[in-house]
Write an enzyme that holds these catalytic residues in place. Structure first.
Site, PDB file in Angstrom:
ATOM      1  N   CYS A   1       0.828  -1.200   0.000  1.00  0.00           N
ATOM      2  CA  CYS A   1       0.000   0.000   0.000  1.00  0.00           C
ATOM      3  C   CYS A   1       0.870   1.260   0.000  1.00  0.00           C
ATOM      4  CB  CYS A   1      -0.966  -0.044   1.182  1.00  0.00           C
ATOM      5  SG  CYS A   1      -2.330   1.138   1.085  1.00  0.00           S
TER       6      CYS A   1
ATOM      7  N   HIS B   1      -3.210  -5.525   0.816  1.00  0.00           N
ATOM      8  CA  HIS B   1      -2.508  -5.879   2.055  1.00  0.00           C
ATOM      9  C   HIS B   1      -2.525  -7.388   2.305  1.00  0.00           C
ATOM     10  CE1 HIS B   1      -1.890  -1.863   3.871  1.00  0.00           C
ATOM     11  NE2 HIS B   1      -3.037  -1.529   3.309  1.00  0.00           N
TER      12      HIS B   1
ATOM     13  N   GLU C   1      -0.655  -8.893   4.147  1.00  0.00           N
ATOM     14  CA  GLU C   1      -0.255  -9.079   5.547  1.00  0.00           C
ATOM     15  C   GLU C   1      -1.401  -8.882   6.525  1.00  0.00           C
ATOM     16  OE1 GLU C   1       0.044  -4.611   5.077  1.00  0.00           O
ATOM     17  OE2 GLU C   1       0.273  -6.393   3.813  1.00  0.00           O
TER      18      GLU C   1
END
Length: 258
Positions: free
Chosen positions: A96, A190, A192
């Site tokens: 991002c 994202h 993660e």
């Protein structure tokens, strides 16, 4: 042992109220590579020490909740550290804000998406022909969805960058830059983050209509197939090794450089 430096891209005032972007990487890497040594630095609080890159196998630049864009004067400390890491020749991952930062540093252009916020998941992400042949996107089929929250986006990739994936909201959802000693992989989405973390980021913020109802659905999507389908995904696709596929591939990339 793999040693990863995670660059926290939130400012000290956000950290003071418990808003850490690095924490998602800590949780995901602990699940994917529990034997790895994970270090965290925050350039908005203090410049990295001279020896901060010693013994590091790869560097992550996290997302961010700050109000400024990566090309703004406020982001100068973060840009300086990315330039330093690129000069050291270390592999870099950016999520991002991290990908937008790379675009700013390498000569691309960023700005607020004309489509507004992309929230919940980046849906129907299509892998480019180049992406399908690149190890970053190994295991990704066409039309996937991944946790996502952003306003800004990469609007023009740097010369020499290769587009890996995009969707109808943001044409640049993933890119790599592997030229001139720079080894960068990044995504607008994202991998993660869990959808529970996305829910916490948007609940009560007034970013979109019916924010709290959407947050309620995000919070249960990894266990509820109906809720997951509302975001173009499934509980199975939200499991860490699947939603984190690009990070799994990046870790393999780090190991391959040894």
């Amino acid at each position: 042992m793999t040693t990863i430096l995670i660059v926290e891209s939130n400012s000290p005032d956000l950290l003071a109220i418990g808003k850490s972007a690095a924490s998602s990487f800590l949780r995901t890497f602990q699940a994917l590579v529990p034997e790895a040594e994970l270090r965290v630095a925050c350039p908005y609080a203090a410049a990295l020490r001279e020896d901060a890159l010693d013994g590091i196998d790869g560097v992550v630049f996290s997302g961010s909740g700050v109000m400024w864009s990566t090309d703004g004067p406020e982001a100068a400390p973060l840009r300086a550290e990315m330039e330093r890491v690129f000069a050291a020749g270390l592999p870099v991952w950016g999520s991002c804000n991290g990908m937008q930062l790379a675009a700013s540093v390498l000569g691309g252009r960023v700005g607020a998406s004309p489509n507004g916020f992309e929230l919940g998941t980046a849906r129907d992400v299509q892998v480019t022909e180049e992406g399908a042949a690149h190890p970053m996107m190994a295991g990704r089929a066409a039309g996937f969805a991944v946790p996502c929250i952003h306003r800004d986006e990469v609007q023009s990739v740097p010369e020499g960058a290769v587009l890996m994936a995009g969707n109808g909201h943001s044409p640049v959802q993933a890119m790599v830059y592997e030229s001139g000693g720079v080894d960068f992989w990044g995504t607008q989405y994202h991998p993660e983050m869990s959808l529970q973390e996305i829910a916490a980021a948007v609940r009560g913020k007034g970013l979109f209509e019916a924010a709290d109802r959407m947050a309620d659905r995000l919070e249960i999507a990894d266990q509820d197939a109906g809720a997951a389908a509302e975001f173009g995904t499934s509980p199975e696709a939200l499991a860490v090794p699947v939603r984190g596929r690009e990070l799994v591939n990046w870790i393999a990339h780090l190991h391959g450089r040894r």
